[in-house]
Design a protein around this motif. Structure first.
Motif, PDB file in Angstrom:
ATOM      1  N   ASP A  27       6.166   2.821  11.046  1.00 43.69           N
ATOM      2  CA  ASP A  27       4.774   3.235  11.199  1.00 43.69           C
ATOM      3  C   ASP A  27       3.902   2.646  10.098  1.00 43.69           C
ATOM      4  OD1 ASP A  27       5.288   4.698  13.465  1.00 43.69           O
ATOM      5  OD2 ASP A  27       5.299   6.643  12.455  1.00 43.69           O
ATOM      6  N   ALA A  28       2.599   2.758  10.286  1.00 39.15           N
ATOM      7  CA  ALA A  28       1.638   2.245   9.317  1.00 39.15           C
ATOM      8  C   ALA A  28       1.287   3.285   8.255  1.00 39.15           C
ATOM      9  CB  ALA A  28       0.369   1.791  10.029  1.00 39.15           C
ATOM     10  N   GLN A  29       1.854   4.488   8.359  1.00 33.43           N
ATOM     11  CA  GLN A  29       1.589   5.527   7.373  1.00 33.43           C
ATOM     12  C   GLN A  29       2.903   6.111   6.857  1.00 33.43           C
ATOM     13  OE1 GLN A  29      -0.907   8.129   9.574  1.00 33.43           O
ATOM     14  NE2 GLN A  29       0.712   8.960  10.832  1.00 33.43           N
ATOM     15  N   THR A  30       2.824   6.779   5.720  1.00 31.01           N
ATOM     16  CA  THR A  30       4.004   7.376   5.105  1.00 31.01           C
ATOM     17  C   THR A  30       4.543   8.499   5.982  1.00 31.01           C
ATOM     18  OG1 THR A  30       3.187   6.836   2.901  1.00 31.01           O
ATOM     19  CG2 THR A  30       4.846   8.571   3.045  1.00 31.01           C
ATOM     20  N   ALA A  48       4.946   3.017   4.569  1.00 31.25           N
ATOM     21  CA  ALA A  48       4.867   2.154   5.754  1.00 31.25           C
ATOM     22  C   ALA A  48       5.762   0.932   5.572  1.00 31.25           C
ATOM     23  CB  ALA A  48       3.428   1.724   5.992  1.00 31.25           C
ATOM     24  N   GLY A  49       6.640   0.688   6.537  1.00 30.13           N
ATOM     25  CA  GLY A  49       7.512  -0.474   6.508  1.00 30.13           C
ATOM     26  C   GLY A  49       8.710  -0.364   5.579  1.00 30.13           C
ATOM     27  N   PRO A  64      10.559  14.300  11.159  1.00 29.77           N
ATOM     28  CA  PRO A  64       9.127  14.634  11.122  1.00 29.77           C
ATOM     29  C   PRO A  64       8.686  15.671  12.155  1.00 29.77           C
ATOM     30  CG  PRO A  64       9.406  12.274  10.870  1.00 29.77           C
ATOM     31  CD  PRO A  64      10.761  12.851  11.205  1.00 29.77           C
ATOM     32  N   ASN A  65       9.385  15.775  13.295  1.00 29.02           N
ATOM     33  CA  ASN A  65       8.991  16.757  14.318  1.00 29.02           C
ATOM     34  C   ASN A  65       9.632  18.124  14.080  1.00 29.02           C
ATOM     35  OD1 ASN A  65      11.643  16.372  15.064  1.00 29.02           O
ATOM     36  ND2 ASN A  65      11.212  15.921  17.201  1.00 29.02           N
ATOM     37  N   SER A  80       9.152   5.556  14.416  1.00 34.42           N
ATOM     38  CA  SER A  80       8.155   4.718  15.060  1.00 34.42           C
ATOM     39  C   SER A  80       7.253   5.601  15.901  1.00 34.42           C
ATOM     40  CB  SER A  80       8.842   3.670  15.945  1.00 34.42           C
ATOM     41  OG  SER A  80       7.884   2.844  16.575  1.00 34.42           O
ATOM     42  N   GLY A  81       5.957   5.464  15.723  1.00 38.50           N
ATOM     43  CA  GLY A  81       5.010   6.288  16.473  1.00 38.50           C
ATOM     44  C   GLY A  81       5.112   7.768  16.106  1.00 38.50           C
ATOM     45  N   GLY A  82       5.553   8.038  14.873  1.00 36.40           N
ATOM     46  CA  GLY A  82       5.691   9.415  14.419  1.00 36.40           C
ATOM     47  C   GLY A  82       6.949  10.103  14.932  1.00 36.40           C
TER      48      GLY A  82
END
Length: 87
Positions: A27-30, A48-49, A64-65, A80-82
């Protein structure tokens, strides 16, 4: 004889680190994982990355969920995608 023993110990030491679980954040965020190992909890923040190795001897990880998964130390957690997927 001693060379064989030293070589075997070196191989085990190198091989032991190969069995650590890894996490990659696409993802583009932490994103943050909660790792429970040996009775203690640690927050593992992945920029990110970023790719990190953790959990060499098995652990539990809260994704994360909020899902809790048991890891043996050979898996890859891909975010990816949260959404985290274990491979």
């Amino acid at each position: 004889m001693w060379k064989s023993v030293v070589a075997a110990i070196a191989l085990l030491a190198i091989g032991g680190s190969a069995f650590a679980a890894s996490a990659v954040n696409k993802d583009a965020q932490t994103r943050t994982l909660i790792v429970t190992e040996g009775g203690g909890k640690t927050e593992l923040a992945l920029a990110a990355g970023e790719t990190v190795e953790f959990c060499p001897n098995g652990c539990f990880v809260t994704l994360p969920n909020g899902d809790l998964e048991a890891l043996t130390g050979s898996e890859t957690v891909e975010i990816s995608g949260g959404v985290a997927r274990i491979k």
